[in-house]
Scaffold this motif. Structure first.
Motif, PDB file in Angstrom:
ATOM      1  N   MET A   1       0.810  -1.228  -0.185  1.00 24.93           N
ATOM      2  CA  MET A   1      -0.066  -0.094  -0.024  1.00 24.93           C
ATOM      3  C   MET A   1       0.933   1.118   0.045  1.00 24.93           C
ATOM      4  N   GLY A   2       0.481   2.160  -0.866  1.00 23.83           N
ATOM      5  CA  GLY A   2       1.472   3.283  -0.971  1.00 23.83           C
ATOM      6  C   GLY A   2       2.391   3.366  -2.069  1.00 23.83           C
ATOM      7  N   MET A   3       2.925   4.401  -2.250  1.00 25.52           N
ATOM      8  CA  MET A   3       4.012   4.463  -3.320  1.00 25.52           C
ATOM      9  C   MET A   3       5.492   4.700  -2.564  1.00 25.52           C
ATOM     10  N   TRP A   4       6.312   4.370  -3.563  1.00 25.29           N
ATOM     11  CA  TRP A   4       7.956   4.554  -2.907  1.00 25.29           C
ATOM     12  C   TRP A   4       8.044   5.913  -3.030  1.00 25.29           C
ATOM     13  N   VAL A   5       8.617   6.850  -1.759  1.00 21.80           N
ATOM     14  CA  VAL A   5       8.972   8.084  -2.079  1.00 21.80           C
ATOM     15  C   VAL A   5      10.706   7.984  -1.996  1.00 21.80           C
ATOM     16  N   GLY A   6      11.394   6.801  -1.780  1.00 28.64           N
ATOM     17  CA  GLY A   6      12.742   6.591  -1.310  1.00 28.64           C
ATOM     18  C   GLY A   6      13.226   5.255  -1.093  1.00 28.64           C
ATOM     19  N   ARG A   7      14.307   4.782  -0.939  1.00 32.36           N
ATOM     20  CA  ARG A   7      14.773   3.401  -0.801  1.00 32.36           C
ATOM     21  C   ARG A   7      14.044   3.167   0.554  1.00 32.36           C
ATOM     22  N   GLY A   8      13.459   1.795   0.668  1.00 37.40           N
ATOM     23  CA  GLY A   8      12.649   1.454   1.880  1.00 37.40           C
ATOM     24  C   GLY A   8      11.730   2.427   2.401  1.00 37.40           C
ATOM     25  N   ARG A   9      10.944   3.392   1.763  1.00 39.18           N
ATOM     26  CA  ARG A   9      10.299   4.334   2.496  1.00 39.18           C
ATOM     27  C   ARG A   9       8.982   4.584   1.424  1.00 39.18           C
ATOM     28  N   LYS A  10       7.813   4.419   2.020  1.00 39.72           N
ATOM     29  CA  LYS A  10       6.468   4.430   1.289  1.00 39.72           C
ATOM     30  C   LYS A  10       5.713   5.568   1.762  1.00 39.72           C
ATOM     31  N   ALA A  11       4.929   6.265   1.004  1.00 40.54           N
ATOM     32  CA  ALA A  11       4.029   7.124   1.465  1.00 40.54           C
ATOM     33  C   ALA A  11       2.548   6.767   0.780  1.00 40.54           C
ATOM     34  N   ARG A  12       1.630   6.912   1.688  1.00 42.39           N
ATOM     35  CA  ARG A  12       0.301   6.590   1.310  1.00 42.39           C
ATOM     36  C   ARG A  12      -0.419   7.850   0.526  1.00 42.39           C
ATOM     37  N   ALA A  13      -1.108   7.798  -0.550  1.00 41.42           N
ATOM     38  CA  ALA A  13      -1.599   9.146  -0.944  1.00 41.42           C
ATOM     39  C   ALA A  13      -2.791   9.418  -0.195  1.00 41.42           C
ATOM     40  N   ALA A  14      -3.109  10.727  -0.109  1.00 43.09           N
ATOM     41  CA  ALA A  14      -4.158  11.166   0.781  1.00 43.09           C
ATOM     42  C   ALA A  14      -4.664  12.497  -0.053  1.00 43.09           C
ATOM     43  N   TYR A  15      -5.981  12.553   0.205  1.00 43.93           N
ATOM     44  CA  TYR A  15      -6.828  13.459  -0.688  1.00 43.93           C
ATOM     45  C   TYR A  15      -7.576  14.541   0.185  1.00 43.93           C
ATOM     46  N   GLY A  16      -7.481  15.903  -0.425  1.00 45.02           N
ATOM     47  CA  GLY A  16      -8.468  16.881   0.114  1.00 45.02           C
ATOM     48  C   GLY A  16      -9.471  17.162  -0.401  1.00 45.02           C
ATOM     49  N   PHE A  17     -10.363  18.367  -0.165  1.00 42.07           N
ATOM     50  CA  PHE A  17     -11.516  18.624  -0.624  1.00 42.07           C
ATOM     51  C   PHE A  17     -11.432  19.044  -2.334  1.00 42.07           C
ATOM     52  N   ASP A  18     -10.200  19.594  -2.742  1.00 43.55           N
ATOM     53  CA  ASP A  18     -10.105  20.161  -4.131  1.00 43.55           C
ATOM     54  C   ASP A  18      -9.613  18.631  -5.056  1.00 43.55           C
ATOM     55  N   ASP A  19      -9.482  17.669  -4.454  1.00 41.19           N
ATOM     56  CA  ASP A  19      -9.012  16.457  -4.973  1.00 41.19           C
ATOM     57  C   ASP A  19     -10.096  15.373  -5.585  1.00 41.19           C
ATOM     58  N   ILE A  20     -11.132  15.905  -5.138  1.00 43.80           N
ATOM     59  CA  ILE A  20     -12.315  14.740  -5.394  1.00 43.80           C
ATOM     60  C   ILE A  20     -13.530  15.542  -5.903  1.00 43.80           C
ATOM     61  N   ALA A  21     -14.486  14.685  -6.452  1.00 47.10           N
ATOM     62  CA  ALA A  21     -15.820  15.340  -6.661  1.00 47.10           C
ATOM     63  C   ALA A  21     -16.979  14.168  -6.168  1.00 47.10           C
ATOM     64  N   LEU A  22     -18.221  14.689  -6.314  1.00 53.01           N
ATOM     65  CA  LEU A  22     -19.192  13.827  -5.811  1.00 53.01           C
ATOM     66  C   LEU A  22     -20.044  13.537  -7.117  1.00 53.01           C
ATOM     67  N   VAL A  23     -20.408  12.107  -7.191  1.00 53.31           N
ATOM     68  CA  VAL A  23     -20.984  11.692  -8.339  1.00 53.31           C
ATOM     69  C   VAL A  23     -22.596  11.837  -8.319  1.00 53.31           C
ATOM     70  N   PRO A  24     -23.290  12.422  -9.223  1.00 53.05           N
ATOM     71  CA  PRO A  24     -24.787  12.677  -9.158  1.00 53.05           C
ATOM     72  C   PRO A  24     -25.560  11.087  -8.967  1.00 53.05           C
ATOM     73  N   GLY A  25     -26.404  11.216  -8.487  1.00 53.96           N
ATOM     74  CA  GLY A  25     -27.244  10.015  -8.118  1.00 53.96           C
ATOM     75  C   GLY A  25     -28.311   9.382  -9.444  1.00 53.96           C
ATOM     76  N   ALA A  26     -28.690   8.414  -9.250  1.00 54.47           N
ATOM     77  CA  ALA A  26     -29.672   7.877 -10.313  1.00 54.47           C
ATOM     78  C   ALA A  26     -30.851   8.331  -9.872  1.00 54.47           C
ATOM     79  N   LEU A  27     -31.296   8.629  -8.727  1.00 51.80           N
ATOM     80  CA  LEU A  27     -32.235   9.376  -8.083  1.00 51.80           C
ATOM     81  C   LEU A  27     -32.075  10.823  -7.670  1.00 51.80           C
ATOM     82  N   THR A  28     -32.929  11.805  -7.695  1.00 54.94           N
ATOM     83  CA  THR A  28     -32.605  13.034  -7.405  1.00 54.94           C
ATOM     84  C   THR A  28     -34.016  13.411  -6.469  1.00 54.94           C
TER      85      THR A  28
END
Length: 386
Positions: free
Chosen positions: A1-28
Protein backbone atom coordinates in the motif's frame (compact mmCIF):
# COMPACT_ATOMS: atom_id res chain seq x y z
CA UNK A 1 0.00 0.00 0.00
CA UNK A 2 1.33 3.43 -0.89
CA UNK A 3 4.06 4.59 -3.22
CA UNK A 4 7.83 4.57 -2.85
CA UNK A 5 9.23 7.99 -1.96
CA UNK A 6 12.77 6.72 -1.43
CA UNK A 7 14.72 3.56 -0.74
CA UNK A 8 12.80 1.53 1.81
CA UNK A 9 10.27 4.32 2.40
CA UNK A 10 6.65 4.42 1.27
CA UNK A 11 3.98 7.10 1.55
CA UNK A 12 0.23 6.66 1.26
CA UNK A 13 -1.69 8.93 -1.11
CA UNK A 14 -4.16 11.21 0.69
CA UNK A 15 -6.82 13.53 -0.63
CA UNK A 16 -8.30 16.89 0.24
CA UNK A 17 -11.49 18.62 -0.87
CA UNK A 18 -10.00 19.93 -4.13
CA UNK A 19 -8.91 16.43 -5.14
CA UNK A 20 -12.34 14.77 -5.30
CA UNK A 21 -15.84 15.24 -6.67
CA UNK A 22 -19.25 13.76 -5.84
CA UNK A 23 -21.06 11.69 -8.45
CA UNK A 24 -24.72 12.66 -9.09
CA UNK A 25 -27.22 9.95 -8.23
CA UNK A 26 -29.60 7.89 -10.37
CA UNK A 27 -32.34 9.34 -8.15
CA UNK A 28 -32.83 13.03 -7.41
CA UNK A 29 -34.85 14.59 -4.59
CA UNK A 30 -36.51 17.94 -4.03
CA UNK A 31 -33.92 19.77 -1.87
CA UNK A 32 -36.62 21.18 0.41
CA UNK A 33 -37.66 17.64 1.36
CA UNK A 34 -34.30 16.28 2.54
CA UNK A 35 -33.48 15.96 6.25
CA UNK A 36 -30.19 17.64 7.23
CA UNK A 37 -30.59 17.24 11.01
CA UNK A 38 -28.12 15.26 13.07
CA UNK A 39 -27.95 13.76 16.55
CA UNK A 40 -25.37 14.36 19.26
CA UNK A 41 -25.70 12.45 22.52
CA UNK A 42 -29.46 12.08 22.24
CA UNK A 43 -30.01 15.69 21.20
CA UNK A 44 -31.17 16.41 17.64
CA UNK A 45 -30.11 19.64 15.97
CA UNK A 46 -31.67 21.09 12.80
CA UNK A 47 -28.42 21.90 10.99
CA UNK A 48 -25.18 19.84 11.16
CA UNK A 49 -22.89 22.84 11.47
CA UNK A 50 -20.82 24.00 14.46
CA UNK A 51 -18.98 27.30 14.81
CA UNK A 52 -15.37 26.74 15.91
CA UNK A 53 -14.04 27.73 19.34
CA UNK A 54 -12.06 30.74 18.13
CA UNK A 55 -12.24 34.23 19.58
CA UNK A 56 -12.74 35.91 16.21
CA UNK A 57 -15.74 33.64 15.60
CA UNK A 58 -17.66 32.84 18.79
CA UNK A 59 -18.70 35.23 21.53
CA UNK A 60 -21.58 34.55 23.95
CA UNK A 61 -23.93 36.59 21.76
CA UNK A 62 -22.82 34.74 18.61
CA UNK A 63 -23.39 31.39 20.37
CA UNK A 64 -26.91 32.48 21.24
CA UNK A 65 -27.62 33.47 17.64
CA UNK A 66 -26.14 30.24 16.29
CA UNK A 67 -28.36 28.24 18.63
CA UNK A 68 -31.40 30.25 17.56
CA UNK A 69 -30.96 29.29 13.90
CA UNK A 70 -30.47 25.60 14.73
CA UNK A 71 -26.71 25.17 14.88
CA UNK A 72 -24.08 25.00 17.60
CA UNK A 73 -21.17 27.21 18.59
CA UNK A 74 -18.25 26.49 20.92
CA UNK A 75 -16.94 29.18 23.28
CA UNK A 76 -13.20 28.99 23.93
CA UNK A 77 -12.55 29.02 27.68
CA UNK A 78 -8.89 29.73 26.95
CA UNK A 79 -9.80 32.94 25.13
CA UNK A 80 -10.37 36.60 25.82
CA UNK A 81 -13.98 36.19 26.97
CA UNK A 82 -12.71 34.26 30.01
CA UNK A 83 -9.79 36.64 30.59
CA UNK A 84 -11.34 40.09 30.25
CA UNK A 85 -14.50 41.54 31.76
CA UNK A 86 -14.80 43.91 28.80
CA UNK A 87 -13.46 42.10 25.70
CA UNK A 88 -14.51 44.79 23.20
CA UNK A 89 -11.47 46.96 23.82
CA UNK A 90 -9.24 43.90 23.52
CA UNK A 91 -10.85 42.91 20.23
CA UNK A 92 -10.32 46.44 18.93
CA UNK A 93 -6.64 46.19 19.85
CA UNK A 94 -6.22 42.85 18.04
CA UNK A 95 -8.04 43.89 14.89
CA UNK A 96 -6.30 47.27 14.61
CA UNK A 97 -2.79 45.84 14.94
CA UNK A 98 -0.49 45.91 11.94
CA UNK A 99 0.31 42.71 10.10
CA UNK A 100 3.84 42.68 11.52
CA UNK A 101 2.73 43.25 15.13
CA UNK A 102 -0.43 41.13 15.25
CA UNK A 103 1.00 37.87 16.62
CA UNK A 104 3.11 39.60 19.28
CA UNK A 105 0.14 41.68 20.42
CA UNK A 106 -2.09 38.61 20.59
CA UNK A 107 0.54 36.78 22.66
CA UNK A 108 0.58 39.65 25.15
CA UNK A 109 -3.21 39.87 25.36
CA UNK A 110 -3.54 36.14 26.04
CA UNK A 111 -1.03 36.28 28.88
CA UNK A 112 -3.81 37.69 31.09
CA UNK A 113 -4.95 34.97 33.54
CA UNK A 114 -8.21 33.10 32.95
CA UNK A 115 -10.81 33.99 35.58
CA UNK A 116 -13.20 31.40 36.96
CA UNK A 117 -15.91 33.97 37.60
CA UNK A 118 -15.86 34.95 33.93
CA UNK A 119 -16.32 31.32 32.88
CA UNK A 120 -19.46 31.23 35.01
CA UNK A 121 -20.60 34.58 33.63
CA UNK A 122 -20.17 33.67 29.95
CA UNK A 123 -21.91 30.32 30.32
CA UNK A 124 -24.75 32.04 32.17
CA UNK A 125 -25.08 34.62 29.37
CA UNK A 126 -25.50 31.91 26.74
CA UNK A 127 -27.94 29.95 28.92
CA UNK A 128 -30.07 33.05 29.48
CA UNK A 129 -30.09 33.63 25.73
CA UNK A 130 -31.63 30.22 25.22
CA UNK A 131 -28.74 28.64 23.34
CA UNK A 132 -27.10 25.27 23.95
CA UNK A 133 -23.77 25.85 25.71
CA UNK A 134 -20.62 24.24 24.33
CA UNK A 135 -17.29 25.27 25.83
CA UNK A 136 -13.73 24.10 25.19
CA UNK A 137 -10.33 23.92 26.83
CA UNK A 138 -6.94 22.42 26.12
CA UNK A 139 -6.07 19.04 27.72
CA UNK A 140 -3.81 20.63 30.36
CA UNK A 141 -6.76 22.47 31.91
CA UNK A 142 -9.50 20.01 31.02
CA UNK A 143 -10.12 18.48 34.44
CA UNK A 144 -10.34 21.86 36.19
CA UNK A 145 -12.38 23.63 33.52
CA UNK A 146 -14.73 20.70 32.93
CA UNK A 147 -15.78 20.80 36.57
CA UNK A 148 -16.28 24.57 36.46
CA UNK A 149 -18.22 24.39 33.21
CA UNK A 150 -20.42 21.60 34.49
CA UNK A 151 -21.23 23.53 37.65
CA UNK A 152 -22.00 26.64 35.61
CA UNK A 153 -24.53 24.78 33.49
CA UNK A 154 -22.70 23.98 30.24
CA UNK A 155 -24.38 21.38 28.03
CA UNK A 156 -21.27 19.98 26.30
CA UNK A 157 -17.56 20.07 27.08
CA UNK A 158 -14.88 20.01 24.38
CA UNK A 159 -11.21 19.12 24.90
CA UNK A 160 -9.22 20.37 21.94
CA UNK A 161 -5.57 20.61 20.97
CA UNK A 162 -3.48 20.36 17.81
CA UNK A 163 -3.28 16.56 18.24
CA UNK A 164 -5.13 14.67 20.97
CA UNK A 165 -4.53 11.00 21.75
CA UNK A 166 -5.76 8.56 24.37
CA UNK A 167 -2.13 7.88 25.36
CA UNK A 168 0.18 10.78 26.15
CA UNK A 169 3.66 10.32 27.64
CA UNK A 170 5.07 13.08 29.86
CA UNK A 171 7.35 13.21 32.89
CA UNK A 172 7.17 16.97 33.56
CA UNK A 173 3.41 16.94 34.21
CA UNK A 174 0.53 14.54 34.67
CA UNK A 175 -1.36 14.02 31.39
CA UNK A 176 -5.14 14.27 31.46
CA UNK A 177 -6.81 10.89 31.85
CA UNK A 178 -9.61 11.12 29.29
CA UNK A 179 -11.27 7.94 30.49
CA UNK A 180 -11.37 9.28 34.03
CA UNK A 181 -12.52 12.70 32.84
CA UNK A 182 -15.44 11.15 30.96
CA UNK A 183 -16.36 8.95 33.90
CA UNK A 184 -16.66 11.91 36.29
CA UNK A 185 -18.41 14.22 33.82
CA UNK A 186 -22.20 14.28 33.67
CA UNK A 187 -22.32 16.22 30.37
CA UNK A 188 -21.21 14.92 26.95
CA UNK A 189 -17.49 15.05 26.15
CA UNK A 190 -16.18 15.93 22.67
CA UNK A 191 -12.49 15.39 21.92
CA UNK A 192 -10.23 16.76 19.18
CA UNK A 193 -8.25 16.83 17.14
CA UNK A 194 -7.46 13.51 15.50
CA UNK A 195 -6.97 12.21 11.94
CA UNK A 196 -6.11 8.49 12.09
CA UNK A 197 -8.11 5.28 12.33
CA UNK A 198 -6.13 3.89 15.27
CA UNK A 199 -6.21 7.09 17.34
CA UNK A 200 -9.97 7.40 16.78
CA UNK A 201 -10.60 3.88 18.02
CA UNK A 202 -8.54 4.42 21.17
CA UNK A 203 -10.36 7.67 21.96
CA UNK A 204 -13.73 6.00 21.40
CA UNK A 205 -12.67 3.29 23.84
CA UNK A 206 -12.21 6.06 26.43
CA UNK A 207 -15.95 6.70 26.23
CA UNK A 208 -15.89 10.05 24.43
CA UNK A 209 -19.16 11.16 22.84
CA UNK A 210 -17.85 12.70 19.60
CA UNK A 211 -14.56 13.39 17.82
CA UNK A 212 -13.23 16.43 15.97
CA UNK A 213 -11.37 15.44 12.81
CA UNK A 214 -8.58 17.54 11.32
CA UNK A 215 -5.01 18.63 12.02
CA UNK A 216 -3.93 21.93 10.51
CA UNK A 217 -6.44 22.60 7.69
CA UNK A 218 -7.99 25.72 9.21
CA UNK A 219 -7.63 29.04 7.40
CA UNK A 220 -5.87 30.65 10.37
CA UNK A 221 -3.89 27.56 11.46
CA UNK A 222 -0.21 27.18 10.59
CA UNK A 223 0.48 23.78 12.18
CA UNK A 224 1.16 22.23 8.79
CA UNK A 225 3.76 24.89 8.02
CA UNK A 226 5.32 25.02 11.48
CA UNK A 227 5.24 21.30 12.35
CA UNK A 228 4.77 19.54 9.00
CA UNK A 229 1.77 17.68 10.45
CA UNK A 230 -1.54 16.93 8.84
CA UNK A 231 -3.66 14.64 6.72
CA UNK A 232 -5.87 16.14 3.98
CA UNK A 233 -9.45 16.29 5.19
CA UNK A 234 -11.13 13.85 2.80
CA UNK A 235 -8.74 11.04 3.76
CA UNK A 236 -8.78 12.01 7.45
CA UNK A 237 -12.58 12.00 7.49
CA UNK A 238 -12.88 8.70 5.59
CA UNK A 239 -10.37 6.96 7.88
CA UNK A 240 -12.13 8.30 10.98
CA UNK A 241 -15.54 7.29 9.63
CA UNK A 242 -14.21 3.77 9.12
CA UNK A 243 -13.16 3.72 12.78
CA UNK A 244 -16.58 5.01 13.84
CA UNK A 245 -18.39 2.33 11.85
CA UNK A 246 -16.10 -0.46 13.09
CA UNK A 247 -16.54 0.71 16.68
CA UNK A 248 -20.33 0.82 16.25
CA UNK A 249 -20.41 -2.74 14.91
CA UNK A 250 -18.24 -3.91 17.78
CA UNK A 251 -19.99 -2.10 20.64
CA UNK A 252 -23.36 -0.84 19.43
CA UNK A 253 -22.38 2.71 20.43
CA UNK A 254 -22.30 5.34 17.68
CA UNK A 255 -19.70 8.08 18.12
CA UNK A 256 -20.27 10.96 15.66
CA UNK A 257 -17.29 12.43 13.86
CA UNK A 258 -17.13 16.16 13.14
CA UNK A 259 -14.87 17.31 10.32
CA UNK A 260 -13.11 20.40 11.68
CA UNK A 261 -11.51 22.94 9.36
CA UNK A 262 -10.47 23.33 5.75
CA UNK A 263 -13.93 24.18 4.40
CA UNK A 264 -14.54 27.55 2.78
CA UNK A 265 -17.45 26.80 0.45
CA UNK A 266 -20.68 24.83 0.41
CA UNK A 267 -19.00 22.35 -1.93
CA UNK A 268 -16.27 21.64 0.62
CA UNK A 269 -18.90 21.02 3.30
CA UNK A 270 -20.82 18.63 1.05
CA UNK A 271 -17.61 16.72 0.31
CA UNK A 272 -16.92 16.41 4.05
CA UNK A 273 -20.30 14.75 4.57
CA UNK A 274 -19.81 12.48 1.57
CA UNK A 275 -16.45 11.46 3.07
CA UNK A 276 -18.25 10.28 6.20
CA UNK A 277 -18.75 13.27 8.52
CA UNK A 278 -21.81 13.49 10.76
CA UNK A 279 -21.35 17.25 11.19
CA UNK A 280 -18.82 19.94 10.33
CA UNK A 281 -17.02 22.58 12.39
CA UNK A 282 -16.25 25.84 10.63
CA UNK A 283 -14.28 28.95 11.58
CA UNK A 284 -13.47 31.35 8.76
CA UNK A 285 -16.92 31.22 7.12
CA UNK A 286 -18.50 32.41 10.36
CA UNK A 287 -15.74 34.90 11.12
CA UNK A 288 -17.20 36.76 8.11
CA UNK A 289 -20.59 37.18 9.83
CA UNK A 290 -21.68 40.61 11.07
CA UNK A 291 -22.36 39.03 14.46
CA UNK A 292 -18.86 37.55 14.81
CA UNK A 293 -16.64 39.31 17.38
CA UNK A 294 -13.57 39.45 15.10
CA UNK A 295 -14.70 42.50 13.09
CA UNK A 296 -13.72 40.83 9.82
CA UNK A 297 -10.56 39.21 11.24
CA UNK A 298 -9.88 35.63 12.24
CA UNK A 299 -7.01 34.10 14.22
CA UNK A 300 -6.01 30.58 15.17
CA UNK A 301 -6.38 29.00 18.60
CA UNK A 302 -2.61 28.43 18.80
CA UNK A 303 -1.67 31.94 17.64
CA UNK A 304 -1.15 33.15 21.25
CA UNK A 305 1.34 30.37 22.08
CA UNK A 306 4.21 32.10 23.85
CA UNK A 307 7.00 29.95 22.41
CA UNK A 308 5.85 28.41 19.11
CA UNK A 309 2.73 30.02 17.56
CA UNK A 310 0.89 27.70 15.17
CA UNK A 311 -1.68 30.16 13.93
CA UNK A 312 -1.94 33.61 12.47
CA UNK A 313 -4.36 36.51 12.17
CA UNK A 314 -6.00 36.78 8.76
CA UNK A 315 -8.44 39.27 7.28
CA UNK A 316 -11.61 37.59 6.03
CA UNK A 317 -13.88 40.62 5.68
CA UNK A 318 -17.58 40.77 6.52
CA UNK A 319 -19.92 38.96 4.12
CA UNK A 320 -23.26 39.55 5.80
CA UNK A 321 -25.44 38.42 8.71
CA UNK A 322 -25.12 34.88 10.06
CA UNK A 323 -28.53 33.95 8.67
CA UNK A 324 -27.43 34.96 5.17
CA UNK A 325 -24.22 32.94 5.41
CA UNK A 326 -26.25 29.91 6.44
CA UNK A 327 -29.51 30.31 4.55
CA UNK A 328 -28.94 32.96 1.87
CA UNK A 329 -29.85 34.60 -0.31
CA UNK A 330 -26.39 34.50 -1.86
CA UNK A 331 -25.25 37.51 -3.84
CA UNK A 332 -21.88 35.98 -4.75
CA UNK A 333 -21.24 32.99 -6.99
CA UNK A 334 -18.30 31.56 -5.04
CA UNK A 335 -20.14 29.17 -2.70
CA UNK A 336 -19.44 31.08 0.52
CA UNK A 337 -23.06 32.10 1.20
CA UNK A 338 -26.18 29.96 1.76
CA UNK A 339 -24.23 27.00 3.09
CA UNK A 340 -27.37 25.16 4.21
CA UNK A 341 -28.91 25.64 0.78
CA UNK A 342 -25.79 24.11 -0.76
CA UNK A 343 -26.08 21.04 1.48
CA UNK A 344 -29.74 20.59 0.61
CA UNK A 345 -29.21 21.03 -3.12
CA UNK A 346 -26.27 18.63 -3.13
CA UNK A 347 -28.27 16.01 -1.25
CA UNK A 348 -31.09 16.36 -3.75
CA UNK A 349 -28.67 15.96 -6.66
CA UNK A 350 -27.03 12.79 -5.32
CA UNK A 351 -30.32 11.31 -4.12
CA UNK A 352 -29.61 11.43 -0.39
CA UNK A 353 -32.64 11.86 1.86
CA UNK A 354 -30.52 12.37 4.99
CA UNK A 355 -26.91 12.77 6.15
CA UNK A 356 -26.47 9.00 6.52
CA UNK A 357 -27.32 8.53 2.86
CA UNK A 358 -25.08 11.44 1.85
CA UNK A 359 -22.20 9.60 3.54
CA UNK A 360 -22.65 6.79 0.97
CA UNK A 361 -22.31 9.06 -2.08
CA UNK A 362 -19.90 7.83 -4.74
CA UNK A 363 -16.61 9.74 -4.72
CA UNK A 364 -14.21 10.12 -7.61
CA UNK A 365 -10.64 11.41 -7.67
CA UNK A 366 -10.96 14.47 -9.88
CA UNK A 367 -7.96 16.83 -9.88
CA UNK A 368 -9.47 18.79 -12.77
CA UNK A 369 -12.90 19.25 -11.19
CA UNK A 370 -12.37 22.97 -10.51
CA UNK A 371 -10.46 23.81 -13.69
CA UNK A 372 -12.14 21.84 -16.47
CA UNK A 373 -13.80 24.30 -18.84
CA UNK A 374 -13.23 27.23 -16.45
CA UNK A 375 -10.67 29.19 -18.47
CA UNK A 376 -12.68 32.43 -18.45
CA UNK A 377 -13.55 32.15 -14.75
CA UNK A 378 -9.91 31.52 -13.87
CA UNK A 379 -8.68 34.41 -16.00
CA UNK A 380 -11.23 36.76 -14.42
CA UNK A 381 -10.82 35.27 -10.91
CA UNK A 382 -14.49 34.34 -10.67
CA UNK A 383 -16.15 31.42 -8.92
CA UNK A 384 -13.57 31.20 -6.13
CA UNK A 385 -13.79 32.56 -2.58
CA UNK A 386 -12.56 36.12 -2.30
Amino acid sequence: MGMWVGRGRKARAAYGFDDIALVPGALTINPSEVDISWELCGHRFPIPVIAAAMDGVVSPSFAIEMGRVGGLAVLNLEGIFSRYENPDAVLDHITSASLEEATKIIQGIYSEPIKEELIHKRISEIKKGGGPVLVSSIPQRAERFAKIAEEAGADFFVVQSTVTTARHVASEYTPVDLRKLKKHLSIPLIIGNVVTYEACLELMDCGVDALLIGVGPGAACTSREVLGLGVPQVTATADSAAARDFYYKRTGRYVPIITDGGMTTGGDICKAFASGADAVMIGSAFARAKEAPGRGYHWGMATPHSNLPRGTRIRVGIAGPLEQILFGPAFTEDGTLNLVGAIRTCMGSVGAMNIKELQQTELIIAPSIKTEGKVFQRAQKLGTPR
